[in-house]
Write an enzyme that holds these catalytic residues in place. Structure first.
Site, PDB file in Angstrom:
ATOM      1  CE  LYS A  13     -25.330   1.163  17.809  1.00  0.00           C
ATOM      2  NZ  LYS A  13     -25.185   0.358  17.524  1.00  0.00           N
ATOM      3  NE  ARG A  88     -18.558   1.449  18.406  1.00  0.00           N
ATOM      4  CZ  ARG A  88     -19.896   2.178  17.516  1.00  0.00           C
ATOM      5  NH1 ARG A  88     -20.113   2.876  16.824  1.00  0.00           N
ATOM      6  NH2 ARG A  88     -20.149   0.806  16.213  1.00  0.00           N
ATOM      7  NE  ARG A 127     -25.796  -3.765   8.660  1.00  0.00           N
ATOM      8  CZ  ARG A 127     -25.088  -3.294  10.345  1.00  0.00           C
ATOM      9  NH1 ARG A 127     -25.718  -2.495  11.044  1.00  0.00           N
ATOM     10  NH2 ARG A 127     -24.042  -3.032  10.722  1.00  0.00           N
ATOM     11  NE  ARG A 136     -21.727  -1.503   8.606  1.00  0.00           N
ATOM     12  CZ  ARG A 136     -21.754  -0.633   9.652  1.00  0.00           C
ATOM     13  NH1 ARG A 136     -22.474  -0.441   9.960  1.00  0.00           N
ATOM     14  NH2 ARG A 136     -21.326  -0.780  11.019  1.00  0.00           N
ATOM     15  NE  ARG A 147     -18.864  -3.520  13.572  1.00  0.00           N
ATOM     16  CZ  ARG A 147     -19.923  -3.993  13.070  1.00  0.00           C
ATOM     17  NH1 ARG A 147     -20.097  -5.042  12.062  1.00  0.00           N
ATOM     18  NH2 ARG A 147     -20.886  -3.431  12.438  1.00  0.00           N
TER      19      ARG A 147
HETATM   20  P1  AMP Z   1     -20.854   1.419  13.676  1.00  0.00           P
HETATM   21  O1  AMP Z   1     -21.478   2.302  11.987  1.00  0.00           O
HETATM   22  O2  AMP Z   1     -22.053   2.427  13.923  1.00  0.00           O
HETATM   23  O3  AMP Z   1     -21.157  -0.259  13.528  1.00  0.00           O
HETATM   24  O4  AMP Z   1     -19.279   1.578  13.502  1.00  0.00           O
HETATM   25  C1  AMP Z   1     -18.238   1.231  12.054  1.00  0.00           C
HETATM   26  C2  AMP Z   1     -17.253   1.435  13.034  1.00  0.00           C
HETATM   27  O5  AMP Z   1     -17.261   2.597  12.910  1.00  0.00           O
HETATM   28  C3  AMP Z   1     -16.679   0.850  14.703  1.00  0.00           C
HETATM   29  O6  AMP Z   1     -16.711  -0.579  14.202  1.00  0.00           O
HETATM   30  C4  AMP Z   1     -15.579   1.464  14.537  1.00  0.00           C
HETATM   31  O7  AMP Z   1     -14.581   1.264  14.045  1.00  0.00           O
HETATM   32  C5  AMP Z   1     -16.565   2.754  13.841  1.00  0.00           C
HETATM   33  N1  AMP Z   1     -16.665   3.534  14.525  1.00  0.00           N
HETATM   34  C6  AMP Z   1     -18.257   4.328  15.307  1.00  0.00           C
HETATM   35  N2  AMP Z   1     -18.180   5.067  15.711  1.00  0.00           N
HETATM   36  C7  AMP Z   1     -16.763   4.929  16.882  1.00  0.00           C
HETATM   37  C8  AMP Z   1     -16.828   5.494  18.118  1.00  0.00           C
HETATM   38  N3  AMP Z   1     -17.547   6.519  18.590  1.00  0.00           N
HETATM   39  N4  AMP Z   1     -15.468   4.824  18.901  1.00  0.00           N
HETATM   40  C9  AMP Z   1     -14.767   4.693  17.752  1.00  0.00           C
HETATM   41  N5  AMP Z   1     -15.427   3.799  16.495  1.00  0.00           N
HETATM   42  C10 AMP Z   1     -15.827   4.130  16.159  1.00  0.00           C
END
Ligand code: AMP
Length: 193
Positions: A13, A88, A127, A136, A147
């Site tokens: 994404k 989400r 990654r 990360r 996740r």
């Molecule tokens: P991402 O970079 O999109 O993979 O997000 C990394 C982490 O940030 C996720 O595993 C959640 O802990 C938190 N996070 C990101 N977006 C959301 C969201 N829309 N709702 C809740 N937690 C989020």
């Protein structure tokens, strides 16, 4: 063009949203990036989110909805954006509908990147190994398992929500970056005409 990219962690994404920003000026709105910036800054939100994120769990809806609604109403988003990693949960999707309604904006499409779970661990570990800023905190096998569980339990219903609104499209996220970009471009161009 106002777009949501849905898909599991490691589906691509972020890469596709960044391309859409470069190529079409659609602002990439990544809640994950916003939260990581808050963690790096040491803000109140960052302190609250840090441990939750490292464990692969979801930050509370109220916090992410607050973060995204402040950002989406900025003038640079008026010409188009890609939501990357938001919504989400169903509650977030419903909150987004209210925010968009208040600002008189409607979504053009929700595109789901379909990727087999089995391919995601490889992608996440690649990654982690290739990231110039170091891996990360949540790009490891244990956090990925969580996740993925969270994705199937809480985010998969979001796809059904948009399907019911008639705006969900799916693309083959197992294709390479160019192949996925082409499928997304075809949907955007179809919406434009
Ligand atoms: P991402 O970079 O999109 O993979 O997000 C990394 C982490 O940030 C996720 O595993 C959640 O802990 C938190 N996070 C990101 N977006 C959301 C969201 N829309 N709702 C809740 N937690 C989020």
């Amino acid at each position: 063009m106002k777009l949501i990219l849905l898909g599991p962690p490691g589906a691509g994404k972020g890469v596709q949203a960044a391309r859409l920003e470069d190529e079409r000026g659609m602002i990439q709105l990544s809640t994950g990036e916003m939260l990581r910036a808050a963690v790096a800054e040491g803000s109140e939100i960052g302190k609250l989110a840090e441990g939750i994120m490292a464990h692969g769990e979801l930050v509370p809806d109220g916090i992410v909805v607050g973060v995204i609604s402040a950002r989406i109403s900025q003038p640079d988003c008026a010409n188009g954006f890609t939501l990357d990693g938001f919504p989400r949960t169903l509650a977030q999707a419903e909150a987004l509908d209210r925010v968009l309604e208040d600002t008189g904006v409607s979504l053009d499409a929700v595109i789901e990147l379909k990727v087999d779970d089995a391919a995601l661990l490889d992608r996440i570990l690649t990654r982690a190994a290739e990231s110039p800023c170091g891996p990360r905190a949540d790009d490891n096998e244990e956090a990925l398992k969580k996740r993925l569980q969270v994705y199937h339990a809480q985010t998969a219903p979001v796809a059904a929500y948009y399907n019911a609104q008639g705006i969900l499209r799916s693309v083959d996220g197992m294709a390479d970056i160019e192949g996925v970009a082409k499928q997304i471009a075809d949907i955007i161009d179809e919406k434009r005409t």
